[in-house]
Structures are given as C-alpha cells and as structure tokens.
Enzyme design. Structure first.
Site, PDB file in Angstrom:
ATOM      1  N   ASP A 189     -13.482  23.584 -24.235  1.00 47.92           N
ATOM      2  CA  ASP A 189     -14.037  23.561 -25.560  1.00 47.92           C
ATOM      3  C   ASP A 189     -14.192  22.149 -25.975  1.00 47.92           C
ATOM      4  O   ASP A 189     -13.763  21.113 -25.024  1.00 47.92           O
ATOM      5  CB  ASP A 189     -13.090  24.428 -26.510  1.00 47.92           C
ATOM      6  CG  ASP A 189     -11.501  23.799 -26.348  1.00 47.92           C
ATOM      7  OD1 ASP A 189     -11.392  22.711 -25.968  1.00 47.92           O
ATOM      8  OD2 ASP A 189     -10.703  24.790 -26.928  1.00 47.92           O
ATOM      9  N   SER A 190     -14.324  21.836 -27.335  1.00 43.54           N
ATOM     10  CA  SER A 190     -14.602  20.364 -27.438  1.00 43.54           C
ATOM     11  C   SER A 190     -13.354  19.543 -27.482  1.00 43.54           C
ATOM     12  O   SER A 190     -13.528  18.260 -27.276  1.00 43.54           O
ATOM     13  CB  SER A 190     -15.262  20.194 -28.929  1.00 43.54           C
ATOM     14  OG  SER A 190     -14.219  21.102 -29.848  1.00 43.54           O
TER      15      SER A 190
END
Lengths: 129, 87
Positions: free
Chosen positions: A85-86
C-alpha cells in the site's frame, strides 16, 4: 652567565625552528587536499552504473518484510505487483534512501511507484552512492 | 480534512525523525510506533476522527523532533549489540 644566556637563546631559536618547520607543510598539504576534494568525484558526485543500481534496489525490496521475494522482478510495480500500500511504498523509498545514502525530496519520492522508476531516478542522481 | 498527500508526508517526516534518535532501542521503537500508529488508523472514514488523528500525529512529530535533539545530548557511548555488523 653571559654564556648561559647565549646557550639559552641558541636553544630557544633552535626549538622555535624545530616547532615551526613541520607545521608549515602540513597546512599546505591540507590546503591542497581541500582544493582537490572540492573537485573530486566524492564531493561533486558521480553516476552509478544502472545494472548495479537495479541489483541493489531489488535486494532492498526483497528484504522488505511484507514482500514475497519470488514476486520481485525488475519491472515490478510496488502496489499492483507486490501488493503493497501507499504507506509501504513510503517505507521502501526510505529504505532506498538509506541504501544509497542520500535524501529523496517528497515530490520526487511520491513519483517512485515501481522498481523501474526507482532505478531511473537513482541512476540519474549524482549523489547516490 | 487532511489530504492523502499530507498524510503520506507526515508519515515520511515521522519516519525521518525516528531515524535520528541516537539510541538504537529508541530509534527502533519510534519507527515501529510510527508504522503501527498509521496502520491502526488506516480504516478511519469519519472526517473528524481523521482530522483528530492527523493533528495528533503532527503534535507527536514535534515531540519526536525535540526529543531526538535532547537525547542526542545524552547519546549512549557504546553501540547496541544489535548495531554491530556481523563479520
């Protein structure tokens, strides 16, 4: 008494010469060294070989806890291929900064979303080492 | 409400500050704490709780920055065994 004074002044002047002489070349040497350093690759930076950068980046990504090492390829996208994920992407970019010894500014770091982009950016950055 | 980019920037700043602690244990704890804190709040949807979490993160960043400087004045003289590179 006069002889003592003569000996004393002779000794003092001798000492003074001995103290001063080794100091002068050391200063000159370090000055030359400073000038040479300013123009050396170490300070000006030099570009790393692209395949070496790619290898080191792949090693860093493979060592990241949440990554399955078998999925890491030179074209892998962090979020689409590696399932990160980010937040993980930020962590990987930080790990790359540590590996290559320089700080990547926020606006550049945001663009790094795959191994390809990271290789291009770091290989074109003179401060990477 | 905090934008996605602002949240990621806060996360990065916190990790950078965490890396500045001179003591290995504090440095590793701060890093773990930052990551866990963001993972815990990942599911927040309510704008007011997102704003509260963001504001809390910002104030913690100031605390971490200050403490990294204060602790650097009392840095351990010897490295932790965890920092010693194995031959």
């Amino acid at each position: 008494m006069a002889a003592m004074a003569a000996v004393r002044s002779a000794l003092l002047s001798h000492l003074r010469v001995r103290v001063e002489s080794p100091a002068a070349p050391a200063v000159a040497l370090s000055f030359v060294h400073i000038i040479r350093r300013r123009f050396s690759n170490e300070v000006m930076g030099s570009f790393l070989d692209k395949s070496e950068v790619a290898d080191r980046i792949i090693t860093v990504v493979k060592n990241f806890q949440k990554v399955d090492p078998s999925k890491v390829t030179p074209n892998a996208h962090f979020q689409k291929d590696l399932g990160l994920d980010s937040l993980d992407t930020v962590e990987i970019v930080m790990a790359l900064e540590e590996e290559f010894g320089f700080e990547i500014p926020d606006n550049e770091a945001d663009k790094i979303d795959s191994i390809n982009v990271a290789v291009d950016f770091i290989a074109s950055h003179p401060q990477a080492k | 409400m905090a934008l996605r980019a602002e949240v990621l920037s806060l996360f990065r700043s916190l990790l950078r500050t965490a890396a500045k602690f001179s003591d290995y244990n504090i440095r590793e704890y701060a890093k773990r704490r930052v990551i866990d804190g963001f993972l815990d709040n990942r599911g927040l949807t309510d704008p007011s709780s997102i704003a509260a979490a963001f504001a809390d993160g910002k104030s913690q960043l100031e605390v971490a920055k200050r403490q990294a400087v204060v602790y650097s004045l009392y840095a351990p003289r010897i490295k932790s065994v965890m920092e010693v590179e194995s031959p």
